[in-house]
Enzyme design. Structure first.
Site, PDB file in Angstrom:
ATOM      1  N   SER A  10      47.872  41.223  39.004  1.00  0.00           N
ATOM      2  CA  SER A  10      47.577  42.768  39.429  1.00  0.00           C
ATOM      3  C   SER A  10      48.051  42.902  40.853  1.00  0.00           C
ATOM      4  O   SER A  10      48.039  43.992  40.999  1.00  0.00           O
ATOM      5  CB  SER A  10      45.860  42.884  39.460  1.00  0.00           C
ATOM      6  N   CYS A  72      46.937  35.171  36.712  1.00  0.00           N
ATOM      7  CA  CYS A  72      45.655  36.220  36.943  1.00  0.00           C
ATOM      8  C   CYS A  72      44.614  35.654  35.829  1.00  0.00           C
ATOM      9  O   CYS A  72      44.879  35.617  34.603  1.00  0.00           O
ATOM     10  CB  CYS A  72      46.117  37.349  36.482  1.00  0.00           C
ATOM     11  N   THR A  74      41.585  37.012  35.136  1.00  0.00           N
ATOM     12  CA  THR A  74      41.187  38.179  34.432  1.00  0.00           C
ATOM     13  C   THR A  74      42.128  38.551  33.063  1.00  0.00           C
ATOM     14  O   THR A  74      41.512  38.668  32.029  1.00  0.00           O
ATOM     15  CB  THR A  74      41.132  39.381  35.170  1.00  0.00           C
ATOM     16  N   CYS A 179      39.578  33.372  40.297  1.00  0.00           N
ATOM     17  CA  CYS A 179      40.670  34.684  40.402  1.00  0.00           C
ATOM     18  C   CYS A 179      41.644  34.195  41.374  1.00  0.00           C
ATOM     19  O   CYS A 179      41.193  33.735  42.212  1.00  0.00           O
ATOM     20  CB  CYS A 179      39.708  35.959  41.055  1.00  0.00           C
TER      21      CYS A 179
HETATM   22  N1  DGL Z   1      43.962  38.169  40.488  1.00  0.00           N
HETATM   23  C1  DGL Z   1      43.362  38.452  39.170  1.00  0.00           C
HETATM   24  C2  DGL Z   1      42.584  37.499  38.827  1.00  0.00           C
HETATM   25  O1  DGL Z   1      42.960  36.244  38.717  1.00  0.00           O
HETATM   26  C3  DGL Z   1      42.318  39.982  39.312  1.00  0.00           C
HETATM   27  C4  DGL Z   1      42.285  40.457  40.465  1.00  0.00           C
HETATM   28  C5  DGL Z   1      42.038  42.014  40.043  1.00  0.00           C
HETATM   29  O2  DGL Z   1      42.895  42.708  39.897  1.00  0.00           O
HETATM   30  O3  DGL Z   1      40.648  42.282  39.848  1.00  0.00           O
HETATM   31  O4  DGL Z   1      41.469  37.805  37.772  1.00  0.00           O
END
Ligand code: DGL
Length: 239
Positions: A10, A72, A74, A179
């Protein structure tokens, strides 16, 4: 073999994953896509995250990428199966929160904390991962942290946030950074524990998996200068 490898997140979180991939595969060309228009993924619904992740995957495969890395947690927890289903013949690497190694290496009487986004904490895939850890991994969802990091909050603000966040877990033996944005504050986590904590990050595992699959498929580049091109989504799209 000269086709690039796509990496997306993101925002800047996935740069920590990109760094591991580049150091393992120095001859490869990479394309990094930061989906800034939809940041943060962590506060979005499952359907919104799937739609954002698919947009990134479509964009990168549309740029002729031979593999993509979902840098990512998420998006991986929510959408990796969906994307693999749509791109059955392609290499799609996900980023798993490093909860398993964190749990495996706990000594008797120790516990670990998994720092994740809200969406990851709610996802079925992540819940299943934590359920196998005998209540020795505490999940701590962080609704604001990724955004703070993304907008480049100053060191004092981040240090204070990390202090508040970890105070309830001050006797933890290990922290899993669930994250990719949180990799950027790993030194502050270590500092909070006076260096006496084990920190786990899924980036190494994702890069290793990418290398393995590229070699197995005969797609790995063995020469070439390597390089990275950066792109981001800027305009709001309707999800
Ligand atoms: N960097 C992302 C992850 O590894 C998510 C960050 C976000 O956009 O909330 O979960």
């Amino acid at each position: 073999m000269n086709r690039p490898i796509g990496v997306f997140d993101s925002g800047i979180g996935g740069l920590s994953v990109l760094k591991e991939c580049v150091s393992r595969l120095p001859h490869e060309d990479f394309v990094y896509l930061a989906d800034k228009a939809n940041m943060p993924y962590g506060g979005k619904s499952c359907e919104q995250i799937k739609s954002a992740a698919l947009y990134c995957a479509d964009t990168l495969f549309g740029m002729n990428c031979k593999a993509i890395v979902i840098a990512c947690n998420t998006a991986t927890e929510t959408a990796v199966e969906y994307i693999r289903e749509l791109y059955k013949r392609e290499i799609v690497i996900g980023l798993e929160p490093a909860v398993k190694p964190c749990f495996r290496e706990l000594c008797s009487g120790e516990y670990g904390v998994a720092l994740v986004t809200e969406a990851t904490a709610k996802s079925r895939k992540f819940r299943a991962l934590v359920d196998g850890c005998e209540n020795r991994i505490i999940v701590s969802p962080q609704p604001e942290l990724a955004e703070l990091i993304e907008r480049g909050a100053d060191l004092g603000t981040l240090r204070a946030y990390v202090g508040r966040m970890l105070l309830p877990y001050r006797d933890a033996a290990a922290v899993a950074l669930g994250c990719s944005h949180y990799s950027h504050i790993a030194p502050l986590v270590s500092e909070f524990y006076g260096g006496k904590v084990r920190i786990y990050d899924g980036a190494l595992g994702a890069a290793a998996r990418l290398e393995t699959l590229l070699k197995e498929s005969g797609e790995a580049a063995s020469d070439g200068k390597g390089g990275v091109r950066f792109f981001s989504t800027e305009k709001k799209r309707t999800l």
